[in-house]
Write an enzyme that holds these catalytic residues in place. Structure first.
Site, short mmCIF file in Angstrom:
data_model
loop_
_atom_site.label_atom_id
_atom_site.label_comp_id
_atom_site.label_asym_id
_atom_site.label_seq_id
_atom_site.Cartn_x
_atom_site.Cartn_y
_atom_site.Cartn_z
N SER A 54 -4.01 -0.82 0.89
CA SER A 54 -3.82 -1.43 -0.42
C SER A 54 -3.61 -0.36 -1.49
CB SER A 54 -5.04 -2.28 -0.78
OG SER A 54 -4.89 -2.84 -2.06
N SER B 297 -2.35 -5.99 -5.78
CA SER B 297 -2.55 -5.87 -4.34
C SER B 297 -2.18 -7.17 -3.64
CB SER B 297 -4.02 -5.51 -4.04
OG SER B 297 -4.24 -5.48 -2.66
N GLU C 92 -7.59 -0.75 7.90
CA GLU C 92 -8.64 -0.73 6.88
C GLU C 92 -9.95 -0.23 7.47
OE1 GLU C 92 -8.96 -4.50 4.95
OE2 GLU C 92 -7.11 -4.21 3.80
#
Length: 1080
Positions: free
Chosen positions: A110, A163, A392
């Site tokens: 992001s 985002s 992530e």
């Protein structure tokens, strides 16, 4: 390529290394150092072979202009410096010319710039493809779908102000010419938990803030909303406003984009109503209420928000309120209702909000697909653009991070497979021997997650579906039992003893060793998030809504289609969609954009090495370089290779006559490059080690310096010769111009001197001639004078004897005669023929005064006669009337001067034209001399009544102004006299003869603005009639009138009337009528 076109290369003017495959030596430190060096010089794009690395600059750069688009259009991938346009152009040309379906995979965490990269790709394709009204409409719809999806699917996070909180894959469909026909969008894993709760420093989805900031007051009133963010529990307040983000302007942009994409106005209104309903849903709060059976039941505290939400969606309030308080469980033929406590009610409320928003988002995507889908069913070429979460690794990783990382494992797997396949196909195509390349195959990690029997997702689904008590801890226990021996799975409670003392691994967590590194997952919430449960009561309550869109979003709420089968879990759905995505990607030619975020501060010019290193690892970029370099690091077609390095060999410079491959062979042989460092393909030269390429580049640089020196030497010589020749030519021109100027100056001086000399000579001659002429003239005059005197003397001497007695009288008479003759001749210039012109020449001598005055009188009479002879009979009559008026009223009546300039028109009411007066017109037999509206003074009270006054040669008539009815008719013989005042008023009294039939009611007292004309014409009629006496005109400020049997004195006084304007008439008593006239 034409000879005049400038040929460039990726290696020209290179900052750092443009292609990471060429970096030497290859290590993580040199990799990051090269990225940093290029980032500091605003070079945000770098290649790894055909993969583009994109660094987010956090500022606007002038590298996306229309000129840049044209620069990269139809150019070789390695021909210019790295750019996302180069990749987009390569993909588009392959699709159009080679008929290969393409896909562009954009990954990164992001804030790394994935969404912007996808926009640049789509804008480039839109710019270079065909034009036309229909094509432009399709392109505009494809581009305008982005603002709509961003508003509903993007949010502000601590890492990124815009985002994307969902994964997006768009297939753009083209026809055989390469023109866009339409597109299809697929969305993956919307972060719907953000609807009900946001981390600190983050916001909910953009659309909530845009609606409250940008909608009109009327729209908000219809949606029952307020602009104050603080009134809604689902909106975080600490980041409600974002610097550089105008929510109101964005809302207008979204509305415009929805209109372009094809949303109807009622659809937009329905969407906004659902968004407002989600906000209202977050404000519903519950309170506990004890029941008689000892169980707690939840009740809604304040029902106002619930009421407004139900009004928006058309739901009965009692139905939804019951759904928040009770839950119905059905099993086969049995149905049981249980109460919900406060915690369960809040869970149901949030579950409804999340489902409502996520289903609305899915409906939006489907609705956009309906608008942008290709209308033709013919075969289409496809370019896919994938914009999805990157890998992530957070401090607290949960179910969302687990399935996101699973998707990235699959993308990495397909990336390695497709990269190796592409390498192998190129080697085979070029006839180069293929050697197997060792690399890390992450298929074992994908199997750990997705295996249908022992995979983590399968065990999670099994745990969610089994009867009995199911918790996150029982799920972790199952993992510890099944996956304990797996080399990429770690848990402190597993049978593997080496993790028992690992204090970095908490008891309620498990760790997976992904290709990008180890990630620690907390199992809390895994079961609930995988179930993604929405109570059936809420679904049925939603289906009962009187709202067309709600029924579409909750089809399972239809009582006629009750399905007792448990809905598929979130993990199962995501696994299936990822499988479909992978199958789709494998059928296309892949192109990769790896996005990297340089810092966490969202600031320009800051490069955080540790953060970039972390992203390089989990994006697998080092692995990508190693795979690419495992065989031959660099390859290039023979033609551009020979064109670039031909100056290094005398045999190939400046022109090589023959095949390009032959020229490259001669070149490498002459440079003594070891044979193991290169290989000849069918159309390309393959170089194994980057050092060999840098050796060629260094030799080329040295050769270019020598060539530059030679060019400079030749150029300087040519420039010096050119300068000398220019100086020489200039010297000749200057000398010629100077000689011309000197001769011209000398000629001008001689000419000026000659002119001065000539002028002096001419002046002397002229003066001499003038003197002679003057002398001659004086002599002639003297002779004439002497002669005249002499002749005079002789004449006087001869005639003296004849005129000595009466010479004086004769001389006097002669003189007078000459004066009179001169006087009469001077009168030839006649004065003006206008009778009013009083000018006359002055008399020259006093003795002519009588004659002068008499002549003036005679001339005036003559020109008056001439003037009168020009009159027509009508004009003559008019002037006679004016003359009569002058005799009657001049110096006697103050109203007279104002009437002199007004012509006597006679008919002021247009008797013949006005149909109202037809009856009156027929009553009057003779010609009407005067027709006007007058004011009749009432004999009793002095009040005024308008009447039409008609005057003929025989009578005068008074008639009603409105109806035209005759009120009085007086023969002129019955009129004895007329009395008027001396003042500036229009009053006049018509006195009748005593004993006449008209005198029964007495005399008439009238008032008119045209008094002078009326009295004058009365007088003229009496003067011209032989059968009756002349009418007397009495001008006095006091006169008597006969009103029936009484004689009344009419007295005129000067004063101010009551109303301040006009003349006022008032009856004082039986004997006096007083008229107030304004002072002059």
């Amino acid at each position: 390529m034409s000879k005049m076109e400038v040929k460039t290369s990726l290696l020209d003017n290179m900052i750092g290394v443009g292609d990471m495959v060429l970096i030497e030596p290859l290590s993580e430190d040199t990799f990051i150092e090269n990225l940093k060096k290029r980032f500091d010089h605003n070079e945000i794009y770098t290649y790894i072979g055909s993969v583009v690395i994109s660094m987010n600059p956090y500022k606007s750069l002038p590298i996306y202009t229309a000129e840049k688009v044209e620069e990269y259009r139809n150019r070789n991938f390695y021909e210019l410096s790295p750019h996302v346009y180069a990749l987009a152009d390569e993909a588009y040309r392959s699709l159009r010319e080679q008929d290969k379906d393409q896909c562009i995979l954009i990954t990164g965490e992001s804030g790394a710039g994935k969404t912007e990269a996808s926009k640049f790709v789509m804008s480039y394709v839109a710019a270079v493809c065909g034009k036309g009204q229909e094509v432009n409409k399709v392109k505009e719809q494809l581009l305008q779908s982005n603002p709509v999806l961003e508003a509903f699917g993007n949010a502000k996070t601590v890492r990124n102000d815009n985002s994307s909180r969902f994964g997006k894959y768009m297939d753009i469909e083209f026809d055989f010419k390469g023109d866009p026909l339409g597109g299809v969008i697929s969305n993956y894993l919307l972060e719907k938990s953000r609807v009900v709760k946001q981390p600190r420093g983050e916001r909910n989805f953009h659309i909530f803030y845009q609606l409250l900031s940008g909608a009109s007051d009327d729209t908000l009133k219809k949606l029952k909303l307020d602009r104050d963010f603080s009134k809604y529990n689902y909106l975080s307040l600490d980041s409600a406003t974002v610097n550089g983000l105008d929510d109101a302007a964005s809302f207008r942009t979204v509305r415009n984009a929805m209109q372009i994409v094809g949303f109807m106005e009622d659809e937009v209104q329905s969407i906004l109503e659902l968004v407002a309903a989600v906000l209202k849903l977050g404000n519903i709060e519950f309170k506990p209420e004890s029941r008689c059976n000892g169980y707690d039941e939840s009740r809604v505290k304040d029902k106002n928000d619930l009421k407004e939400m139900c009004e928006l969606l058309g739901i009965e309030q009692s139905v939804l309120e019951r759904a928040f308080s009770f839950r119905t469980v059905e099993a086969k033929m049995e149905k049981m209702s249980t109460t919900l406590n406060v915690a369960q009610a809040y869970y149901a409320r949030d579950a409804l909000a999340k489902n409502l928003y996520s289903r609305l988002f899915s409906w939006l995507v489907n609705r956009i697909n309906e608008s942008i889908k290709a209308q033709t069913k013919s075969r289409k070429k496809v370019m896919g653009v994938l914009d999805i979460y990157g890998f992530e690794i957070f401090e607290d990783n949960s179910f969302e991070q687990f399935i996101i990382n699973y998707c990235n494992e699959k993308l990495q797997q397909i990336f390695i497979e497709l990269t190796l396949r592409e390498e192998q196909e190129e080697y085979v195509r070029e006839g180069i021997e293929w050697t197997n390349i060792e690399y890390f195959n992450n298929a074992i990690i994908c199997d750990l997650i997705e295996n249908n029997k022992n995979g983590i997702l399968a065990m999670l689904d099994e745990e969610c579906l089994r009867p009995g008590t199911v918790t996150d801890e029982t799920f972790l226990d199952k993992l510890n039992t099944v996956c304990a021996e797996h080399q990429h799975f770690e848990s402190r409670q597993s049978k593997n003893s080496k993790f028992l003392t690992d204090h970095s691994l908490p008891h309620n967590c498990f760790r997976i060793q992904h290709y990008a590194g180890k990630v620690l997952y907390r199992v809390e919430g895994f079961v609930d998030k995988n179930n993604d449960l929405l109570y059936r009561d809420l679904s049925q309550a939603m289906y009962k809504a009187n709202h067309s869109l709600i029924k579409i979003l909750f089809p399972e709420g239809n009582p006629a289609k009750v399905n007792l089968k448990r809905p598929p879990t979130a993990g199962f759905q995501f696994k299936a969609s990822v499988g479909t995505l992978m199958k789709n990607l494998l059928s296309k030619n892949p192109n990769y954009i790896r996005c990297i975020k340089p810092n966490d501060k969202k600031a320009a010019h800051i490069f955080t090495d540790s953060l970039v290193c972390h992203q390089v690892r989990y994006l697998g970029l080092m692995e990508n370089v190693r795979v690419r370099r495992a065989g031959y690091a660099f390859r290039q077609a023979y033609e551009p290779c020979l064109e670039r390095y031909k100056m290094l060999c005398k045999q190939t410079w400046p022109h090589w006559k023959g095949p390009a491959r032959g020229g490259v062979e001669v070149l490498l042989t002459d440079l003594q490059v070891p044979a193991e460092e290169f290989a000849y393909g069918r159309s390309k030269i393959f170089i194994r080690n980057p050092r060999t390429l840098f050796f060629l580049e260094e030799k080329r640089r040295q050769c270019l310096e020598d060539l530059a020196t030679l060019i400079q030497k030749i150029y300087r010589g040519w420039k010096s010769r050119t300068h000398f020749l220019l100086l020489k030519k200039s010297q000749v021109v200057v000398a010629a111009w100077y000689r011309r100027f000197a001769q011209q100056k000398k000629y001008q001086n001689i000419r000026s001197s000659a002119l001065v000399f000539q002028s002096f000579i001419r002046g002397w001659k002229a003066r001499k001639l003038l003197r002679e002429l003057k002398h001659k003239k004086r002599c002639e005059k003297a002779v004439s004078t002497i002669s005249a005197y002499w002749h005079g003397t002789q004449v006087r001497r001869e005639y003296r004897k004849f005129f000595r007695a009466n010479a004086g009288k004769k001389i006097y008479d002669f003189t007078i005669q000459r004066i009179m003759q001169k006087y009469f001749l001077g009168l030839k210039k006649m004065p003006s023929m206008s009778p009013v012109d009083k000018s006359w020449p002055a008399r020259p001598y006093g003795f002519l005064d009588g004659t002068h005055q008499e002549l003036r009188r005679i001339f005036h009479l003559w020109r008056c006669k001439k003037y009168r002879s020009q009159f027509t009979e009508e004009k003559k009559a008019t002037y006679e009337e004016k003359l009569a008026a002058s005799e009657l009223f001049k110096d006697k009546k103050a109203l007279y001067p104002s009437s002199v300039g007004q012509p006597f028109k006679g008919d002021y009411v247009e008797m013949t034209k006005n149909p109202k007066y037809q009856k009156l017109n027929s009553f009057v037999e003779d010609k009407v001399l005067v027709a006007d509206v007058v004011s009749k003074i009432n004999r009793a009270n002095g009040k005024v009544t308008p009447r039409i006054f008609l005057l003929t040669k025989k009578s005068l008539v008074l008639a009603d102004q409105k109806t035209g009815q005759v009120k009085a008719s007086v023969p002129l013989p019955d009129l004895s006299s007329v009395s008027v005042s001396t003042q500036n008023d229009g009053f006049f009294a018509l006195k009748l003869k005593e004993g006449s039939t008209s005198a029964a009611k007495g005399d008439f007292l009238l008032s008119s603005d045209r008094l002078i004309e009326i009295i004058t014409k009365l007088h003229c009629i009496g003067a011209t009639s032989a059968d009756r006496n002349k009418i007397n005109i009495d001008i006095s400020d006091e006169f008597l009138v006969q009103f029936k049997q009484d004689k009344v004195c009419v007295k005129f006084i000067q004063g101010t009337p009551k109303n301040g304007n006009g003349v006022a008439c008032k009856r004082k008593n039986n004997r006096l009528l007083e008229v107030s006239v304004p002072s002059p």
